[in-house]
Design a protein around this motif. Structure first.
Motif, PDB file in Angstrom:
ATOM      1  N   TYR A  65      -3.822   6.771   5.586  1.00  0.00           N
ATOM      2  CA  TYR A  65      -2.815   7.584   6.289  1.00  0.00           C
ATOM      3  C   TYR A  65      -2.666   8.955   5.640  1.00  0.00           C
ATOM      4  CZ  TYR A  65      -1.767   3.011   8.181  1.00  0.00           C
ATOM      5  OH  TYR A  65      -1.876   1.782   8.755  1.00  0.00           O
ATOM      6  N   ARG A  66      -3.799   9.610   5.458  1.00  0.00           N
ATOM      7  CA  ARG A  66      -3.807  10.895   4.755  1.00  0.00           C
ATOM      8  C   ARG A  66      -2.904  11.926   5.428  1.00  0.00           C
ATOM      9  NH1 ARG A  66      -9.397  13.124   3.357  1.00  0.00           N
ATOM     10  NH2 ARG A  66      -9.411  11.181   2.207  1.00  0.00           N
ATOM     11  N   ASN A  67      -2.892  12.001   6.746  1.00  0.00           N
ATOM     12  CA  ASN A  67      -2.045  13.001   7.424  1.00  0.00           C
ATOM     13  C   ASN A  67      -0.571  12.798   7.103  1.00  0.00           C
ATOM     14  OD1 ASN A  67      -4.273  14.218   8.567  1.00  0.00           O
ATOM     15  ND2 ASN A  67      -4.090  13.097  10.499  1.00  0.00           N
ATOM     16  N   GLU A  68      -0.109  11.562   7.163  1.00  0.00           N
ATOM     17  CA  GLU A  68       1.295  11.273   6.856  1.00  0.00           C
ATOM     18  C   GLU A  68       1.588  11.546   5.379  1.00  0.00           C
ATOM     19  OE1 GLU A  68      -0.776   9.369   8.584  1.00  0.00           O
ATOM     20  OE2 GLU A  68       0.202   8.965  10.506  1.00  0.00           O
ATOM     21  N   ARG A  69       0.638  11.206   4.527  1.00  0.00           N
ATOM     22  CA  ARG A  69       0.807  11.432   3.098  1.00  0.00           C
ATOM     23  C   ARG A  69       0.806  12.928   2.763  1.00  0.00           C
ATOM     24  NH1 ARG A  69       0.238   7.078  -0.287  1.00  0.00           N
ATOM     25  NH2 ARG A  69      -0.068   5.106   0.780  1.00  0.00           N
ATOM     26  N   GLU A  70       0.039  13.718   3.504  1.00  0.00           N
ATOM     27  CA  GLU A  70       0.057  15.181   3.322  1.00  0.00           C
ATOM     28  C   GLU A  70       1.461  15.729   3.549  1.00  0.00           C
ATOM     29  OE1 GLU A  70      -2.184  17.607   2.577  1.00  0.00           O
ATOM     30  OE2 GLU A  70      -4.122  16.601   2.719  1.00  0.00           O
ATOM     31  N   ILE A  71       2.108  15.243   4.594  1.00  0.00           N
ATOM     32  CA  ILE A  71       3.466  15.698   4.907  1.00  0.00           C
ATOM     33  C   ILE A  71       4.423  15.314   3.782  1.00  0.00           C
ATOM     34  CG2 ILE A  71       5.422  15.380   6.481  1.00  0.00           C
ATOM     35  CD1 ILE A  71       3.231  15.057   8.721  1.00  0.00           C
TER      36      ILE A  71
ATOM     37  N   GLY B 156       8.755   5.218  -4.375  1.00  0.00           N
ATOM     38  CA  GLY B 156       8.811   5.099  -2.927  1.00  0.00           C
ATOM     39  C   GLY B 156       7.477   4.704  -2.322  1.00  0.00           C
ATOM     40  N   GLU B 157       7.433   4.775  -1.015  1.00  0.00           N
ATOM     41  CA  GLU B 157       6.263   4.317  -0.276  1.00  0.00           C
ATOM     42  C   GLU B 157       5.026   5.170  -0.522  1.00  0.00           C
ATOM     43  OE1 GLU B 157       7.602   4.022   3.764  1.00  0.00           O
ATOM     44  OE2 GLU B 157       9.027   2.435   3.256  1.00  0.00           O
TER      45      GLU B 157
ATOM     46  N   ASN C 252      -3.078  -2.834  -5.204  1.00  0.00           N
ATOM     47  CA  ASN C 252      -2.879  -1.524  -4.580  1.00  0.00           C
ATOM     48  C   ASN C 252      -1.649  -0.775  -5.081  1.00  0.00           C
ATOM     49  OD1 ASN C 252      -5.231  -1.412  -2.965  1.00  0.00           O
ATOM     50  ND2 ASN C 252      -4.295  -2.906  -1.596  1.00  0.00           N
ATOM     51  N   VAL C 253      -1.395  -0.909  -6.367  1.00  0.00           N
ATOM     52  CA  VAL C 253      -0.342  -0.149  -7.041  1.00  0.00           C
ATOM     53  C   VAL C 253      -0.943   0.412  -8.327  1.00  0.00           C
ATOM     54  CG1 VAL C 253       1.554  -1.530  -6.077  1.00  0.00           C
ATOM     55  CG2 VAL C 253       0.536  -2.190  -8.273  1.00  0.00           C
ATOM     56  N   LEU C 254      -0.209   1.293  -8.994  1.00  0.00           N
ATOM     57  CA  LEU C 254      -0.645   1.757 -10.310  1.00  0.00           C
ATOM     58  C   LEU C 254      -0.381   0.661 -11.339  1.00  0.00           C
ATOM     59  CD1 LEU C 254       0.659   5.439 -10.546  1.00  0.00           C
ATOM     60  CD2 LEU C 254      -1.638   4.649  -9.949  1.00  0.00           C
TER      61      LEU C 254
ATOM     62  N   SER D 220      -0.791   1.037   0.785  1.00  0.00           N
ATOM     63  CA  SER D 220      -0.385  -0.042   1.673  1.00  0.00           C
ATOM     64  C   SER D 220      -1.023   0.099   3.045  1.00  0.00           C
ATOM     65  CB  SER D 220       1.149   0.000   1.800  1.00  0.00           C
ATOM     66  OG  SER D 220       1.598  -0.841   2.814  1.00  0.00           O
ATOM     67  N   ALA D 221      -1.044  -1.007   3.773  1.00  0.00           N
ATOM     68  CA  ALA D 221      -1.501  -0.981   5.164  1.00  0.00           C
ATOM     69  C   ALA D 221      -0.439  -0.363   6.074  1.00  0.00           C
ATOM     70  CB  ALA D 221      -1.837  -2.394   5.633  1.00  0.00           C
ATOM     71  N   GLU D 222       0.752  -0.157   5.538  1.00  0.00           N
ATOM     72  CA  GLU D 222       1.857   0.446   6.289  1.00  0.00           C
ATOM     73  C   GLU D 222       1.834   1.969   6.115  1.00  0.00           C
ATOM     74  OE1 GLU D 222       4.161  -1.520   8.011  1.00  0.00           O
ATOM     75  OE2 GLU D 222       2.867  -3.198   7.478  1.00  0.00           O
ATOM     76  N   VAL D 223       2.265   2.669   7.145  1.00  0.00           N
ATOM     77  CA  VAL D 223       2.385   4.127   7.054  1.00  0.00           C
ATOM     78  C   VAL D 223       3.541   4.457   6.102  1.00  0.00           C
ATOM     79  CG1 VAL D 223       2.893   6.238   8.343  1.00  0.00           C
ATOM     80  CG2 VAL D 223       1.530   4.432   9.398  1.00  0.00           C
TER      81      VAL D 223
END
Length: 163
Positions: A34-40, A65-66, A10-12, A71-74
């Motif tokens: 976590y598309r909403n968090e990633r949008e921000i 960065g994250e 799950n990385v490049l 990841s399964a983490e936000v």
């Protein structure tokens, strides 16, 4: 040029991958949990890069960065290291532009006055972005840091934005 697909970790894949903002959006927002968090985070990154690109005529930005890990983490932040093509451009920034530019970088161990307080870290964009400036000769150290995966010993890739 689209970014490569996620690896089984799950990385490049290892290495620097040339990308533009639409590539970054597709891989790290659209194709990740976590598309909403990633949008921000993407919005913060997009605005942040926009300001820096207006101040520095040309250069590269490595994104880490994250945000760049599936990841399964936000994801909580996105990291950016800037590598200007020409350091003289930084020296030629006038007062307001210089203040804006240097105010966009993460500071550690900050003491503020009125009221006096100690802050472990000050980050741009309400803590969503960690911004760093790569000094000439430090590229290998930054590349090694950006290539470290989320688990010890893992090597991952990262996007490179060029303007």
């Amino acid at each position: 040029m689209p970014l490569p697909h996620w690896t089984s970790e799950n990385v490049l894949p290892p290495g620097r991958h040339l990308a533009d903002l639409s590539d970054i959006y597709e891989r790290f927002v659209w194709d990740a949990p976590y598309r909403n968090e990633r949008e921000i985070l993407f919005s913060a990154l997009s605005g942040y890069l926009g300001v820096v690109c207006r101040l520095i005529p040309s250069g590269r930005a490595w994104i880490g960065g994250e945000l760049v890990v599936r990841s399964a983490e936000v994801p909580r932040d996105v990291d950016v290291v800037f590598i200007p093509d020409e350091w003289g451009a930084l020296k030629r920034l006038d007062g307001p532009a210089r203040s804006t530019f240097y105010g966009m970088f993460t500071l550690r161990g900050v003491i503020a006055e009125h009221p006096v307080m100690y802050l472990d870290q000050v980050q741009p964009v309400s803590g969503l972005v960690d911004g760093f400036l790569c000094h000439p000769g430090d590229e290998d150290a930054w590349e090694a840091a950006w290539s470290r995966g989320p688990v010890p010993g893992m090597v991952k890739g990262f996007p490179e934005v060029v303007w």
